[in-house]
Design an enzyme around this catalytic site. Structure first.
Site, PDB file in Angstrom:
ATOM      1  N   HIS A 130       0.809  -1.432   0.004  1.00 20.80           N
ATOM      2  CA  HIS A 130      -0.038   0.062   0.018  1.00 20.80           C
ATOM      3  C   HIS A 130       1.039   1.256  -0.192  1.00 20.80           C
ATOM      4  CE1 HIS A 130      -2.740   2.944   1.560  1.00 20.80           C
ATOM      5  NE2 HIS A 130      -3.842   2.231   1.364  1.00 20.80           N
ATOM      6  N   ASP A 207       2.085  -4.381   7.899  1.00 22.35           N
ATOM      7  CA  ASP A 207       0.960  -3.389   7.575  1.00 22.35           C
ATOM      8  C   ASP A 207      -0.296  -4.546   7.746  1.00 22.35           C
ATOM      9  OD1 ASP A 207      -1.275  -2.349   6.533  1.00 22.35           O
ATOM     10  OD2 ASP A 207      -0.219  -1.429   4.962  1.00 22.35           O
ATOM     11  N   GLN A 210      -5.612  -4.919   6.551  1.00 27.32           N
ATOM     12  CA  GLN A 210      -6.413  -5.754   6.165  1.00 27.32           C
ATOM     13  C   GLN A 210      -6.391  -7.151   6.816  1.00 27.32           C
ATOM     14  OE1 GLN A 210      -8.580  -4.841   3.876  1.00 27.32           O
ATOM     15  NE2 GLN A 210      -7.911  -2.754   3.494  1.00 27.32           N
ATOM     16  N   LYS A 233     -11.228  -0.011   9.885  1.00 26.40           N
ATOM     17  CA  LYS A 233     -11.549  -0.997   8.910  1.00 26.40           C
ATOM     18  C   LYS A 233     -11.943  -2.378   9.761  1.00 26.40           C
ATOM     19  CE  LYS A 233      -7.896   0.459   5.775  1.00 26.40           C
ATOM     20  NZ  LYS A 233      -8.609   0.740   4.740  1.00 26.40           N
ATOM     21  N   CYS A 372      -4.670   2.672  -3.883  1.00 24.18           N
ATOM     22  CA  CYS A 372      -3.466   2.957  -3.217  1.00 24.18           C
ATOM     23  C   CYS A 372      -2.243   2.155  -3.550  1.00 24.18           C
ATOM     24  CB  CYS A 372      -3.689   3.388  -1.448  1.00 24.18           C
ATOM     25  SG  CYS A 372      -4.778   4.798  -1.270  1.00 24.18           S
TER      26      CYS A 372
END
Length: 415
Positions: A130, A207, A210, A233, A372
């Site tokens: 991302h 990261d 998600q 999220k 992104c």
């Protein structure tokens, strides 16, 4: 629309907690499939925010009056709740509240990287990163002289782990990798990458934007040095996120922001810093959002993260199969039975932006663009893609409605 019950979740019951799902768009009931961008927020989390503002709204760590004490306790305990949720045994000392994943990336890049990186050092990313990771480390490389390298992604959307073994060397100081790709749906072998990084005395930043919302995450089992995620999220509010860092690393790092609450003592000549995690939370924090993030964690834990993961993967596989049946749909990333809860795709002769607009006419909300991940889309040879992403309240019927809307878009552009 009467929702089916998932093999994993009582979706009909869960949907009762999200009144926004009863909203109509173009006189049709909303189908919300843009969860990789932002999930909806249940009443329980909204109630937590309202409770703060109605009953103990005050600044934290700044007063000895009753309201400040209550706010401080709630905000501090929220750190413990969130830390426990991702397996951080160090509790609040290893859990810094940020605005989002992006701020977590920048905090580490500037509080650690700006001081530790220089010419001859290397940062290793992946081609599916991302922009929050890619641009941050790219620009830090320009500032420090460190080289930035990218682990290739193969045609199926998996990382080339043989290349990773070769690229991560003794010159590597940081490996930054997305846990689950927000474009491909690929779940990366972050534990294996952590082992490789640590064999070369490198840190690893994961990261988890998600991943934390939809699967069990244990940062200590992964052996991540840093792990970041966003509240919005994972059924939480906007404006709040979390950065996990191993305590001994956070203790060695200098603050990223300066100001109130992060200091222990100040003179006209110098200052010393407060204990973890407060030395990285300068100024008045997002108190209500922090308390609400803990409420979101408790909401997800009540449902069960294993069940949430199974539900999303079932929906993603079903969507993959339905879209594949269309024939003129190209889907990006791994096979349907080996992906996170999203599907990025394109329809022949229909630009993703046009597709999203037509699908919206059917009250179906999806994402269109480069998500992104512009360099990844360049690698795939497409300017943009459409993305349907799922969460705890989505159903197979909603996937069917998406496919029907895609059919209408196809017919419109065939005229």
């Amino acid at each position: 629309m009467e929702p089916q019950q998932s093999d994993a979740l009582d979706v009909a019951r869960i949907r009762e907690d999200f009144p926004i799902l009863e909203r109509e768009v173009n006189e049709t009931q909303l189908v919300y499939l843009d969860n990789a961008a932002t999930t909806q927020t249940p009443e329980q989390v909204v109630d937590a925010i309202c409770d703060y503002y109605r009953n103990y709204n005050a600044n934290v760590h700044r007063g000895i009056h009753q309201l400040s004490q209550e706010a401080s306790v709630a905000y501090e305990e929220a750190h413990d709740t969130v830390a426990e949720f991702i397996g951080a045994s160090g509790g609040r000392e290893e859990m810094v509240f940020t605005k989002n994943t992006t701020e977590g990336e920048n905090l580490v890049a500037y509080a650690w990287g700006l001081n530790e990186l220089g010419p001859g050092d290397e940062v290793v990313l992946t081609e599916m990163e991302h922009h929050a990771s890619l641009v941050t480390w790219q620009q830090l490389g320009k500032k420090t002289g460190a080289d930035v390298k990218y682990i290739p992604v193969d045609e199926q959307g998996y990382l080339d782990m043989d290349a990773a073994e070769e690229m991560i060397t003794d010159d590597t100081k940081m490996v930054s990798v997305v846990h689950v790709s927000n474009t491909l749906g690929t779940a990366n072998p972050v534990s294996e990458l952590a082992d490789i990084a640590h064999d070369h005395d490198s840190y690893i930043f994961v990261d988890g934007a998600q991943a934390v919302p939809n699967r069990p995450v244990d940062v200590e089992e992964i052996d991540a040095d840093f792990y970041a995620f966003s509240g919005h999220k994972m059924a939480g509010p906007t404006g709040i996120g979390g950065l996990y860092g191993k305590k001994h690393i956070l203790e060695e790092m200098e603050p990223y922001l300066y100001g109130g609450d992060m200091i222990r003592k100040v003179t006209y000549e110098d200052a010393t810093w407060e204990d973890l995690p407060w030395k990285f939370e300068a100024g008045t924090p997002n108190i209500a959002q922090g308390v609400a993030l803990a409420a979101a964690v408790e909401y997800l834990e009540d449902i069960g993260m294993e069940r949430i993961q199974r539900h999303e993967e079932q929906l993603a596989e079903y969507a993959y199969d339905r879209l594949t049946e269309e024939g003129d749909v190209e889907i990006y990333g791994p096979p349907g039975d080996d992906r996170g809860g999203l599907v990025s795709f394109n329809v022949d002769s229909v630009h993703a932006h046009d597709l999203s607009s037509i699908v919206n006419d059917h009250a179906v909300a999806i994402r269109a663009g480069d998500h992104c991940t512009q360099p990844l889309h360049d690698k795939m040879g497409v300017p943009a893609s459409a993305r349907a992403s799922f969460y705890i309240y989505n159903t197979r019927e909603e996937v069917d409605k998406l496919v029907e809307a895609v059919d209408d878009a196809r017919q419109l552009f065939a005229q």
